[in-house]
Structure formats: C-alpha cells, structure tokens
Design a protein around this motif. Structure first.
Motif, PDB file in Angstrom:
ATOM      1  N   LEU A   7       0.825  -1.207   0.000  1.00 13.66           N
ATOM      2  CA  LEU A   7       0.000   0.000   0.000  1.00 13.66           C
ATOM      3  C   LEU A   7       0.861   1.261   0.000  1.00 13.66           C
ATOM      4  CD1 LEU A   7      -2.919  -0.911   2.414  1.00 13.66           C
ATOM      5  CD2 LEU A   7      -2.924  -0.860  -0.073  1.00 13.66           C
ATOM      6  N   ALA A   8       1.964   1.248   0.739  1.00 12.26           N
ATOM      7  CA  ALA A   8       2.865   2.404   0.754  1.00 12.26           C
ATOM      8  C   ALA A   8       3.489   2.618  -0.623  1.00 12.26           C
ATOM      9  CB  ALA A   8       3.951   2.213   1.809  1.00 12.26           C
ATOM     10  N   TYR A   9       3.902   1.537  -1.264  1.00 14.56           N
ATOM     11  CA  TYR A   9       4.515   1.645  -2.595  1.00 14.56           C
ATOM     12  C   TYR A   9       3.515   2.189  -3.613  1.00 14.56           C
ATOM     13  CZ  TYR A   9       6.895   0.348  -6.902  1.00 14.56           C
ATOM     14  OH  TYR A   9       7.483   0.380  -8.136  1.00 14.56           O
ATOM     15  N   LEU A  10       2.290   1.693  -3.561  1.00 14.55           N
ATOM     16  CA  LEU A  10       1.292   2.121  -4.536  1.00 14.55           C
ATOM     17  C   LEU A  10       0.860   3.575  -4.319  1.00 14.55           C
ATOM     18  CD1 LEU A  10      -0.938  -1.077  -4.752  1.00 14.55           C
ATOM     19  CD2 LEU A  10       0.710  -0.247  -6.440  1.00 14.55           C
ATOM     20  N   SER A  11       0.844   4.029  -3.073  1.00 18.19           N
ATOM     21  CA  SER A  11       0.390   5.389  -2.805  1.00 18.19           C
ATOM     22  C   SER A  11       1.523   6.417  -2.813  1.00 18.19           C
ATOM     23  CB  SER A  11      -0.323   5.440  -1.451  1.00 18.19           C
ATOM     24  OG  SER A  11       0.579   5.153  -0.400  1.00 18.19           O
ATOM     25  N   TRP A  12       2.759   5.978  -2.925  1.00 19.40           N
ATOM     26  CA  TRP A  12       3.924   6.860  -2.800  1.00 19.40           C
ATOM     27  C   TRP A  12       3.888   8.081  -3.715  1.00 19.40           C
ATOM     28  CZ3 TRP A  12       7.336   6.458   1.051  1.00 19.40           C
ATOM     29  CH2 TRP A  12       8.499   7.218   0.990  1.00 19.40           C
ATOM     30  N   PRO A  13       3.561   7.962  -5.016  1.00 28.09           N
ATOM     31  CA  PRO A  13       3.606   9.142  -5.892  1.00 28.09           C
ATOM     32  C   PRO A  13       2.621  10.240  -5.487  1.00 28.09           C
ATOM     33  CG  PRO A  13       3.496   7.153  -7.205  1.00 28.09           C
ATOM     34  CD  PRO A  13       3.269   6.752  -5.786  1.00 28.09           C
ATOM     35  N   SER A  14       1.545   9.904  -4.821  1.00 27.33           N
ATOM     36  CA  SER A  14       0.539  10.909  -4.490  1.00 27.33           C
ATOM     37  C   SER A  14       0.695  11.483  -3.084  1.00 27.33           C
ATOM     38  CB  SER A  14      -0.857  10.306  -4.636  1.00 27.33           C
ATOM     39  OG  SER A  14      -1.030   9.268  -3.697  1.00 27.33           O
ATOM     40  N   LEU A  15       1.738  11.103  -2.360  1.00 27.04           N
ATOM     41  CA  LEU A  15       1.913  11.540  -0.974  1.00 27.04           C
ATOM     42  C   LEU A  15       2.768  12.792  -0.876  1.00 27.04           C
ATOM     43  CD1 LEU A  15       2.652   8.116   0.724  1.00 27.04           C
ATOM     44  CD2 LEU A  15       0.516   9.383   0.763  1.00 27.04           C
ATOM     45  N   ASN A  16       2.486  13.561   0.182  1.00 26.87           N
ATOM     46  CA  ASN A  16       3.374  14.679   0.495  1.00 26.87           C
ATOM     47  C   ASN A  16       4.483  14.160   1.417  1.00 26.87           C
ATOM     48  OD1 ASN A  16       2.198  14.387   3.004  1.00 26.87           O
ATOM     49  ND2 ASN A  16       0.945  16.235   2.835  1.00 26.87           N
ATOM     50  N   THR A  17       5.364  15.019   1.857  1.00 29.51           N
ATOM     51  CA  THR A  17       6.516  14.600   2.664  1.00 29.51           C
ATOM     52  C   THR A  17       6.085  13.957   3.974  1.00 29.51           C
ATOM     53  OG1 THR A  17       7.787  16.397   1.692  1.00 29.51           O
ATOM     54  CG2 THR A  17       8.683  15.386   3.669  1.00 29.51           C
ATOM     55  N   GLY A  18       5.078  14.521   4.630  1.00 34.25           N
ATOM     56  CA  GLY A  18       4.606  13.953   5.892  1.00 34.25           C
ATOM     57  C   GLY A  18       4.061  12.544   5.730  1.00 34.25           C
ATOM     58  N   GLY A  19       3.312  12.318   4.665  1.00 37.66           N
ATOM     59  CA  GLY A  19       2.784  10.990   4.404  1.00 37.66           C
ATOM     60  C   GLY A  19       3.878   9.982   4.113  1.00 37.66           C
ATOM     61  N   LYS A  20       4.882  10.406   3.386  1.00 36.73           N
ATOM     62  CA  LYS A  20       6.001   9.518   3.081  1.00 36.73           C
ATOM     63  C   LYS A  20       6.774   9.157   4.345  1.00 36.73           C
ATOM     64  CE  LYS A  20       6.532  11.020  -1.687  1.00 36.73           C
ATOM     65  NZ  LYS A  20       7.351  11.657  -2.698  1.00 36.73           N
ATOM     66  N   LEU A  21       7.005  10.150   5.205  1.00 35.52           N
ATOM     67  CA  LEU A  21       7.712   9.885   6.461  1.00 35.52           C
ATOM     68  C   LEU A  21       6.922   8.936   7.352  1.00 35.52           C
ATOM     69  CD1 LEU A  21       9.147  13.409   7.359  1.00 35.52           C
ATOM     70  CD2 LEU A  21      10.429  11.369   6.692  1.00 35.52           C
ATOM     71  N   LEU A  22       5.611   9.096   7.386  1.00 37.46           N
ATOM     72  CA  LEU A  22       4.770   8.219   8.191  1.00 37.46           C
ATOM     73  C   LEU A  22       4.844   6.777   7.701  1.00 37.46           C
ATOM     74  CD1 LEU A  22       2.747   8.075  10.512  1.00 37.46           C
ATOM     75  CD2 LEU A  22       0.944   8.494   8.837  1.00 37.46           C
ATOM     76  N   ARG A  23       4.827   6.576   6.388  1.00 37.47           N
ATOM     77  CA  ARG A  23       4.922   5.216   5.847  1.00 37.47           C
ATOM     78  C   ARG A  23       6.283   4.594   6.111  1.00 37.47           C
ATOM     79  NH1 ARG A  23       0.619   7.836   4.149  1.00 37.47           N
ATOM     80  NH2 ARG A  23      -0.976   6.715   3.028  1.00 37.47           N
TER      81      ARG A  23
END
Length: 129
Positions: A95-111
């Motif tokens: 799920l993290a890999y699939l959603s990665w392009p649409s995330l902001n920095t905070g979302g990426k750090l959380l994953r």
C-alpha cells in the motif's frame, strides 16, 4: 404468460441479481500516469487482487485479519511472532509503494516510520536484538 413472470416470488430471482456488489472507490486515476518499468508492472499485477479485496470481501475482514496477525506478532516472542507480522509488513509495504507518488513529505515519512517499526518487530522476533 407474461403475467406469471411478473408475479414470481422475490426469492426466485437469480442469485446474481439478489446481491449488489460494491462499486470501486471514486478517484481520478487508478494507475500512476506515465508509470514505466517496475511501478507499472506492480500496479497492473496488483489491480485485480486489490479491487477484489476492497470490493468483494466484507470491509471488516482485512483490518481484523491485519490486527489479529499484528497482535499475534506482539504476543508471541519466538520466530512464530515474526512470521505472523510478515504478511502485515507485505500488505503495508504494498500500500505504501502504490500510494507513494501521491503523498506529500509527511505521508512519506509516516509510511517509512511504520515500515521501519514493523521490520524492527520482525527482526526482534527472529532474534536480531
């Protein structure tokens, strides 16, 4: 004869018409625009199982199974606990890999933090610490 068909018992209808399927969630795109290589392959191969999981399986199944596996991983201190957490790591990682392009920095750090925590749990159950 047409009147007989109109008076059919409601339970005599075909089974497929009796159960309505949930629609896919709304969104602009299902695949990442312009994706190539590994991302495109992963998105295409995971599309059918993920669509089935999120539309045909009851909504409560996936979170309940993930929580049960995670709790089993926390409760069992041996390598079996690590094995129980591995499907959770795989699911969260996908799920993290699939959603990665649409995330902001905070979302990426959380994953990244969540995956790091889960991998540390697995490593501790396999005796790394």
């Amino acid at each position: 004869m047409a009147q007989d068909n109109d008076r059919r018992h409601p339970l005599a209808q075909p089974r497929a018409a009796a159960k309505a399927k949930r629609p896919l969630p709304p969104g602009e795109r299902f695949f990442t625009p312009g994706a190539t290589g590994l991302r495109k392959a992963v998105e295409q191969r995971s599309a059918t199982p993920m669509a089935y999981l999120f539309t045909q399986v009851p909504r409560w199944i996936t979170p309940v199974v993930m929580v049960v596996l995670l709790l089993a991983g926390f409760a069992v201190q041996s390598w079996l606990g690590g094995v129980a957490v591995l499907p959770v790591v795989a699911f969260v990682g996908l799920l993290a890999y699939l959603s990665w392009p649409s995330l902001n920095t905070g979302g990426k750090l959380l994953r990244v933090a969540m995956l790091t925590f889960l991998l540390l749990v697995v490593a501790s159950r396999f005796g790394a610490f």
